[in-house]
Write an enzyme that holds these catalytic residues in place. Structure first.
Site, PDB file in Angstrom:
ATOM      1  N   HIS A  57      -6.998  -6.640   1.745  1.00 55.28           N
ATOM      2  CA  HIS A  57      -5.976  -5.670   1.349  1.00 55.28           C
ATOM      3  C   HIS A  57      -4.624  -5.987   1.984  1.00 55.28           C
ATOM      4  O   HIS A  57      -3.583  -5.811   1.353  1.00 55.28           O
ATOM      5  CB  HIS A  57      -6.439  -4.266   1.746  1.00 55.28           C
ATOM      6  CG  HIS A  57      -5.449  -3.195   1.442  1.00 55.28           C
ATOM      7  ND1 HIS A  57      -4.887  -3.020   0.187  1.00 55.28           N
ATOM      8  CD2 HIS A  57      -4.904  -2.218   2.237  1.00 55.28           C
ATOM      9  CE1 HIS A  57      -4.044  -2.002   0.213  1.00 55.28           C
ATOM     10  NE2 HIS A  57      -4.040  -1.498   1.442  1.00 55.28           N
ATOM     11  N   ASP A  77      -0.489  -4.886  -3.560  1.00 56.69           N
ATOM     12  CA  ASP A  77      -1.862  -4.368  -3.543  1.00 56.69           C
ATOM     13  C   ASP A  77      -1.948  -2.848  -3.503  1.00 56.69           C
ATOM     14  O   ASP A  77      -2.699  -2.277  -2.709  1.00 56.69           O
ATOM     15  CB  ASP A  77      -2.656  -4.965  -2.371  1.00 56.69           C
ATOM     16  CG  ASP A  77      -4.145  -5.111  -2.739  1.00 56.69           C
ATOM     17  OD1 ASP A  77      -4.421  -5.516  -3.876  1.00 56.69           O
ATOM     18  OD2 ASP A  77      -5.000  -4.816  -1.900  1.00 56.69           O
ATOM     19  N   SER A  86       0.839  -1.199   0.000  1.00 56.86           N
ATOM     20  CA  SER A  86       0.000   0.000   0.000  1.00 56.86           C
ATOM     21  C   SER A  86       0.878   1.254   0.000  1.00 56.86           C
ATOM     22  O   SER A  86       1.677   1.441  -0.917  1.00 56.86           O
ATOM     23  CB  SER A  86      -0.951  -0.048   1.197  1.00 56.86           C
ATOM     24  OG  SER A  86      -1.993   0.889   1.068  1.00 56.86           O
TER      25      SER A  86
END
Length: 408
Positions: free
Chosen positions: A367, A177, A151
């Site tokens: 996530h 991700d 992220s």
């Protein structure tokens, strides 16, 4: 479904590690036990160092040093709100498979890091922090580096890979991700998401339970070690992991006299719901009323978040703007791990069709891919490192045929 999506879905992962398959995580990493007891970091990392730079003091967790100095160092960078301990289970898995050292850093404003200006969360500052920490750790003897970021940390890893001072030492870039297009689209709803979270927790176990049941992390084992590093004691202002370290020290002293175990020391009075598997979906099994994760008051207002992410909003766009072009332009071999086949933006879709980077989609996770399925992420990263001849498999890893899986 497009031809690209179909080809991705057909791609195979390296074979599952026999040790982990038999002894460790169930689907989603969710076991059927109700063990939300926090776990200390020292099972997964050999030590930590507090690295002083001009920007402050940065906490870095390190696994055991590799057997040869030219083995790669895997530098892990966590996402916003997480910490270096988010990589704990990943570290245990990948060091089992290949010869390497994992170096996991608490980014500015997170974990045990104490920055001089913790509110400066700009992409440029975060990249400079990483650069200075690595230079302090290794000086002129910089080893081969593999940057792995999730992220926000993925965006920082990509930008770090373009630094002239480090570029020649970076032999691999792994992004987990985060894609520019979807990240920029998600920023509009980020404040609403942050407001939906509880502001306080009555105990560390309560925070871990919320973490799992809310879906922030679907893996109980990972949440037990990573969640305490994301909250602080409201009274002392210290990270919750400090309390675990104190308990561990007390336990070691008292265990020598044969008296107490850690579980006995930190047992809570409240019962925690079990989980059950329902056709691949995990649900809570309620024994009476489920816990309500609301803002508490009075005596139960004990822990709160280490960082107020809502106050970093001015920096969000800067983290992700231009990320796709920077990723495609990095010199090192690139690997993109996604939790959804629909996660690519247009620029990366074209780049993928042109074979500019390796991509793997991991299902059965949210996530926090590296926390939900640390074993699978480790196998993909290990295969990536072996395919590019960055290291060698361990004795255990040789039987896993890690490089046999095709990259998509």
């Amino acid at each position: 479904m497009s031809a690209l999506q179909k080809s991705i879905m057909k791609s195979k992962l390296p074979p599952r590690c026999p040790r982990s398959y038999k002894q460790k995580l169930a689907p989603f990493g969710m076991s059927r036990c109700r063990n939300y007891q926090p776990e200390s970091w020292n099972r997964f990392f050999q030590k930590f160092e507090d690295v002083e730079t001009e920007g402050g003091t940065f906490r870095v967790y390190l696994s055991a040093e590799p057997d040869e100095p030219n083995r790669p160092r895997i530098i892990t960078l966590h996402g916003g709100g997480y910490s270096g301990l988010s990589w704990s289970l990943f570290t245990e898995e990948i060091t089992y498979m290949i010869h390497c050292q994992v170096i996991s850093m608490d980014i500015r404003g997170h974990g045990e890091t104490k920055a001089k200006d913790p509110d400066d969360m700009s992409a440029e500052t975060l990249v400079k922090d990483v650069e200075q920490v690595l230079q302090k750790l290794f000086g002129d003897e910089m080893p081969p580096l593999v940057l792995v970021g999730h992220s926000m940390g993925g965006a920082i890893a990509v930008r770090t890979a373009h630094l002239p001072s480090l570029q020649s030492y970076i032999y691999g870039l792994v992004v987990i991700d985060v894609v520019e297009g979807t990240a920029m689209d998600a920023l509009a709803s980020m404040q609403s998401f942050l407001r939906s979270r509880p502001t306080h927790f009555r105990s560390i176990r309560h925070a871990i339970e919320w973490c799992v049941r809310s879906g922030q992390v679907r893996n109980v084992a990972s949440a037990r070690v990573s969640m305490p590093s994301q909250i602080i004691n409201c009274e002392t202002g210290l990270l919750a992991t400090r309390e675990l370290d104190d308990l561990n020290n007390e336990d070691s002293e008292e265990t020598e006299g044969g008296s107490v175990t850690r579980a006995d020391s930190i047992a809570e009075e409240d019962e925690v719901p079990e989980t059950a598997d329902n056709g691949g979906e995990t649900r809570a099994v309620s024994h009476g009323d489920p816990p309500k994760f609301v803002k508490p008051n009075g005596e139960i207002n004990k822990y709160k978040w280490r960082i107020d992410l809502s106050k970093t909003e001015s920096h969000w766009a800067g983290w992700f703007r231009g990320l796709s072009a920077l990723f495609l332009g990095a010199r090192a071999p690139r690997l993109l791990l996604l939790a959804s086949v629909d996660g690519l933006d247009r620029e990366l879709t074209v780049g993928q069709m042109q074979g500019k980077f390796q991509m793997q989609v991991l299902t059965r996770c949210g996530h926090a891919v590296h926390e939900d399925t640390p074993e699978e992420v480790a196998r993909v990263v290990a295969a990536f490192a072996l395919r590019h001849r960055l290291t060698e498999a361990t004795d255990a890893g040789r039987g896993m045929h890690l490089v046999s899986a095709p990259g998509c």
